[in-house]
Each structure stands twice: as C-alpha cells, then as structure tokens.
Motif scaffolding. Structure first.
Motif, mmCIF file in Angstrom:
data_model
loop_
_atom_site.group_PDB
_atom_site.id
_atom_site.type_symbol
_atom_site.label_atom_id
_atom_site.label_comp_id
_atom_site.label_asym_id
_atom_site.label_seq_id
_atom_site.Cartn_x
_atom_site.Cartn_y
_atom_site.Cartn_z
ATOM 1 N N LEU A 229 -12.673 -45.046 -24.630
ATOM 2 C CA LEU A 229 -12.006 -43.739 -24.559
ATOM 3 C C LEU A 229 -10.671 -44.009 -23.862
ATOM 4 O O LEU A 229 -10.683 -44.648 -22.800
ATOM 5 C CB LEU A 229 -12.829 -42.769 -23.700
ATOM 6 C CG LEU A 229 -13.921 -41.961 -24.385
ATOM 7 C CD1 LEU A 229 -14.586 -41.062 -23.353
ATOM 8 C CD2 LEU A 229 -13.336 -41.126 -25.506
ATOM 9 N N PRO A 230 -9.546 -43.584 -24.389
ATOM 10 C CA PRO A 230 -8.274 -43.885 -23.725
ATOM 11 C C PRO A 230 -8.273 -43.348 -22.303
ATOM 12 O O PRO A 230 -8.906 -42.337 -22.009
ATOM 13 C CB PRO A 230 -7.233 -43.180 -24.586
ATOM 14 C CG PRO A 230 -7.958 -42.270 -25.486
ATOM 15 C CD PRO A 230 -9.364 -42.720 -25.576
ATOM 16 N N MET A 231 -7.603 -44.086 -21.411
ATOM 17 C CA MET A 231 -7.446 -43.582 -20.030
ATOM 18 C C MET A 231 -6.194 -42.716 -20.029
ATOM 19 O O MET A 231 -5.108 -43.178 -20.322
ATOM 20 C CB MET A 231 -7.342 -44.760 -19.053
ATOM 21 C CG MET A 231 -8.682 -45.471 -18.907
ATOM 22 S SD MET A 231 -8.658 -46.815 -17.712
ATOM 23 C CE MET A 231 -8.529 -45.915 -16.170
ATOM 24 N N LEU A 232 -6.405 -41.443 -19.700
ATOM 25 C CA LEU A 232 -5.338 -40.453 -19.846
ATOM 26 C C LEU A 232 -4.314 -40.558 -18.727
ATOM 27 O O LEU A 232 -4.583 -41.135 -17.682
ATOM 28 C CB LEU A 232 -5.975 -39.055 -19.811
ATOM 29 C CG LEU A 232 -7.079 -38.850 -20.849
ATOM 30 C CD1 LEU A 232 -7.878 -37.611 -20.515
ATOM 31 C CD2 LEU A 232 -6.466 -38.768 -22.226
ATOM 32 N N SER A 233 -3.146 -40.011 -18.993
ATOM 33 C CA SER A 233 -2.165 -39.910 -17.908
ATOM 34 C C SER A 233 -2.103 -38.440 -17.491
ATOM 35 O O SER A 233 -2.776 -37.604 -18.078
ATOM 36 C CB SER A 233 -0.798 -40.365 -18.419
ATOM 37 O OG SER A 233 -0.493 -39.604 -19.573
ATOM 38 N N LEU A 234 -1.308 -38.138 -16.500
ATOM 39 C CA LEU A 234 -1.283 -36.788 -15.938
ATOM 40 C C LEU A 234 0.109 -36.190 -16.089
ATOM 41 O O LEU A 234 1.102 -36.880 -15.848
ATOM 42 C CB LEU A 234 -1.601 -36.863 -14.437
ATOM 43 C CG LEU A 234 -3.035 -36.791 -13.998
ATOM 44 C CD1 LEU A 234 -3.128 -37.106 -12.518
ATOM 45 C CD2 LEU A 234 -3.599 -35.414 -14.281
ATOM 46 N N ASP A 235 0.166 -34.917 -16.466
ATOM 47 C CA ASP A 235 1.446 -34.196 -16.375
ATOM 48 C C ASP A 235 1.704 -33.864 -14.908
ATOM 49 O O ASP A 235 0.763 -33.712 -14.131
ATOM 50 C CB ASP A 235 1.349 -32.876 -17.162
ATOM 51 C CG ASP A 235 1.779 -33.089 -18.607
ATOM 52 O OD1 ASP A 235 2.346 -34.157 -18.890
ATOM 53 O OD2 ASP A 235 1.529 -32.212 -19.433
ATOM 54 N N ASN A 236 2.983 -33.715 -14.557
ATOM 55 C CA ASN A 236 3.337 -33.368 -13.166
ATOM 56 C C ASN A 236 3.904 -31.961 -13.097
ATOM 57 O O ASN A 236 4.521 -31.499 -14.057
ATOM 58 C CB ASN A 236 4.425 -34.325 -12.644
ATOM 59 C CG ASN A 236 3.924 -35.754 -12.575
ATOM 60 O OD1 ASN A 236 2.729 -35.975 -12.400
ATOM 61 N ND2 ASN A 236 4.821 -36.704 -12.746
ATOM 62 N N VAL A 237 3.693 -31.285 -11.982
ATOM 63 C CA VAL A 237 4.494 -30.096 -11.653
ATOM 64 C C VAL A 237 5.066 -30.361 -10.261
ATOM 65 O O VAL A 237 4.459 -31.098 -9.466
ATOM 66 C CB VAL A 237 3.669 -28.792 -11.661
ATOM 67 C CG1 VAL A 237 3.148 -28.489 -13.034
ATOM 68 C CG2 VAL A 237 2.562 -28.818 -10.613
ATOM 69 N N PHE A 238 6.232 -29.780 -9.994
ATOM 70 C CA PHE A 238 6.906 -30.111 -8.728
ATOM 71 C C PHE A 238 7.079 -28.931 -7.798
ATOM 72 O O PHE A 238 7.538 -29.096 -6.666
ATOM 73 C CB PHE A 238 8.268 -30.761 -9.023
ATOM 74 C CG PHE A 238 8.108 -32.120 -9.650
ATOM 75 C CD1 PHE A 238 8.097 -32.274 -11.026
ATOM 76 C CD2 PHE A 238 7.894 -33.238 -8.854
ATOM 77 C CE1 PHE A 238 7.910 -33.530 -11.603
ATOM 78 C CE2 PHE A 238 7.716 -34.495 -9.421
ATOM 79 C CZ PHE A 238 7.718 -34.640 -10.808
ATOM 80 N N ASP A 239 6.754 -27.727 -8.260
ATOM 81 C CA ASP A 239 6.880 -26.601 -7.324
ATOM 82 C C ASP A 239 5.885 -25.511 -7.731
ATOM 83 O O ASP A 239 5.236 -25.599 -8.778
ATOM 84 C CB ASP A 239 8.317 -26.070 -7.291
ATOM 85 C CG ASP A 239 8.762 -25.600 -8.671
ATOM 86 O OD1 ASP A 239 9.936 -25.797 -9.009
ATOM 87 O OD2 ASP A 239 7.908 -25.064 -9.425
#
Ligand SMILES: NC(=O)c1cnc(OC2CCCC2)nc1N
Length: 339
Positions: free
Chosen positions: A84-94
């Motif tokens: 299963l692919p190892m996912l990455s994460l979206d970021n939020v900054f505020d």
C-alpha cells in the motif's frame, strides 16, 4: 538417552523463559520508560541466554533478544515496493486554512455545520517514516518510505531499535500486519551523540532528523545499534488474516497492546475548536518535549469517514499537518553526517 532428553528440555524451557523475561524488561525500559529491574540484572540474563545459545545454536530464533544486532554489514540496501503506498500529508499553516480543511470535509460528507467531526491528534514527529511488516507476529521487514511507492529495505537496522518489537505481544494480531510510524532521535540522545562527535573531532549532525536519517542509512547494523533511536507508530498498512478496530485512535491503542510505543501526547477530540486548543497547548510546550516536532497531525478518526473522503493524489483528504511557524535557527556551517 532419557536424562539427556530431559536436560535438553530444561535448556529449551530456560531459553524461552529468558526470552520472556528479556522481552518484558526491554519493553518496560524502552517503551514504558518504567524499568522494574536494574540494568545489571538485565545484562546477567542476556549473558545467560548468549551462552545457552552458544552451547545450543539450534535454540536460536529470529525473535531472540540476542538477534537484534546483525554482525555483518550489507554492501547495499535492497529496494522494497510497498503493497500500500505510504501517503504524504498536506500542510496548513494557520487557523483559517485549518478551519477550511474542516469545512471541506463537512461539505464532502454532507454534514451540517452544527455537527462535529471527531479528530485524532498527534505531534508530528520530525524523523523518518518507516514501515514494519509482521508475519505471524514476527518482524520480517523494515523499509523506509522512499518515494511512497518504493523504499529501502532497512530490516537489519530497524531490528536494532529497542522500541521496535521483534515479536508482537499478546494475541489477536492479524497473520500479516504492516505498522507504520516514525523513527526519530530524542533531543537528549542527539545532544549526547554530537558531544561525543565533537570530542572525537568528528562531524556533527545539524538536527535530530538528519541524525536519525544518517543512522538508518548505515550499512553496518552495529553502527545503527549505537545510535539512540526510537520508533513511534502512527498508522497501519496491509492487514491480512485478521482485522483492526474501526477508528484510528483505537488502532493506535491496539498497537500499544501489541508492544509498540505510541506518543503519550496523542488524543482524540471533538471538533475543530478542540483541535485548535490541542494545537496551542502542544505549541506552548514544544520546547519541553523530549523530541523535536514540527506541527500537529490531525486525522478524521473514523475509518468509514476516511474511506468516503479518500485522497487527492497521494495525500489523504482526511488528514492534514498543521505546522508550527518555523523556528529561527542559528545558521550552521555545514550539513554533514557521520561516515
Ligand atoms: N511524522 C509524524 O509524526 C506523522 C506522519 N504522518 C502521519 O500520518 C499520515 C500517514 C498516513 C496519512 C497520514 N502521522 C504522524 N503522526
């Protein structure tokens, strides 16, 4: 003859008793951070097992505490393809971006603003993502995330990390289970490592993340074994021949029962406002934590909702890393690593 057979039985019994004791004491020391015996007692039992195994090599099993550190270096790392692919994460900054994340989820799930979503919250450990594969409860492979689809086989190196179980504890675990998490170097261990390097006139690491990455990239597991690394689990991959609980937070607690280290700051909260309170609280105590973090990971807790939300490209719609503002760092001359 008969008494030879019975004495072999005694050896086999004593070997499994030593396995049980050494695994228990290792778990108390490295996972629970609550040792019940002095190091001298652990060492004496370890030496007893070493000598029994030397006399009777047929009793050596891969999950024996003596088998954590391999004795010959690799010439190169093999490539592993994640099932299963190892996912990455979206970021939020505020806060506004984070609220938009919550709104988007509610819209996609067709739930009204008054309803709230339960989120699992975890510090975003600043280390290296690793996946561990267990078959029939035994650790059979460790791999880096790599590009998410393929990583490096670092099994010999992950085996040296004391908070990684060589054999799952308890029962009820699936026949085939992949546990994913972060390998990181606590601040104390990082500072000690750099003190030693400086005193020896060797190169130092710029930060704990680089130190962890460099330690996992050693071809000789005996060198990795000398590095103060920890593994904290945060998600599951393949599961065959069994099942896992229905929510993320319940899975992490199940992993804890099977002998894994989970982050003691992890929590399960109701709605965006409680997430923001959690974020502020952890941000305030960031410098007091024993390890470096660069934000908080918030995940929709229920798997049925995660499934409905899915992913955008490789990043899930149901999770986001809310990063802290960058810390002003003293400029460091060079980013070097141990050979
Ligand atoms: N560095 C961390 O501490 C961390 C990273 N990633 C995740 O979860 C990702 C993994 C799969 C989708 C969400 N959780 C974490 N705690």
């Amino acid at each position: 003859d008969a008494n030879e057979a019975s004495s072999m039985m005694d050896v086999s019994k004593r070997v499994s008793e030593l396995h049980h004791l050494l695994h228990k004491y290792n778990h108390q020391y490295y996972v629970l951070d609550d040792p019940s015996v002095p190091d001298s007692e652990y060492d004496a039992l370890f030496q007893e097992l070493k000598s029994l195994e030397a006399e009777h090599p047929e009793f050596i099993t891969p999950d024996s505490p003596t088998q954590r550190v391999g004795d010959k270096p690799l010439s190169a790392f093999e490539t592993v393809t994640h099932e299963l692919p190892m996912l990455s994460l979206d970021n939020v900054f505020d806060e506004s971006e984070f609220r938009a994340f919550d709104q988007r989820i509610k819209k996609m799930l067709g739930i009204t603003d008054s309803e709230i979503i339960e989120y699992a919250c975890e510090p975003k450990l600043d280390g290296i993502a690793v996946s561990l594969l267990y078959e029939n409860g035994l650790l059979v492979r460790g791999a880096t995330r790599g590009d998410g689809t393929q990583g490096e086989d670092i099994t010999l190196n992950v085996r040296t990390i004391p908070s990684i179980p060589l054999k799952l504890e308890g029962e009820g675990y699936p026949q085939r289970l992949e546990v994913r998490g972060e390998v990181y170097m606590p601040k104390k261990g990082f500072n000690r490592l750099n003190e030693i390097a400086k005193a020896a006139g060797e190169k130092t690491f710029v930060n704990p993340r680089n130190a962890a990455a460099g330690s996992l990239r050693q071809l000789d597991p005996k060198l990795t074994a000398k590095r103060p690394l920890e593994f904290c689990c945060y998600s599951a991959g393949v599961v065959e021949g069994g099942s896992l609980p229905e929510s993320h937070y319940a899975v992490l607690n199940q992993f804890k029962a099977w002998g894994f280290l989970t982050n003691k700051e992890m929590a399960c909260v109701q709605g965006i406002d409680e997430c923001l309170a959690y974020y502020q609280n952890l941000h305030a105590k960031r410098d007091d934590l024993a390890y470096e973090i660069d934000g908080i990971v918030f995940k929709v807790n229920r798997f049925d909702l995660q499934k409905r939300l899915g992913f955008v490209s490789r990043a899930p719609r149901w999770a986001v890393a809310h990063k802290f503002p960058a810390q002003e760092k003293i400029t460091v001359l060079q980013d070097v690593e141990f050979q």
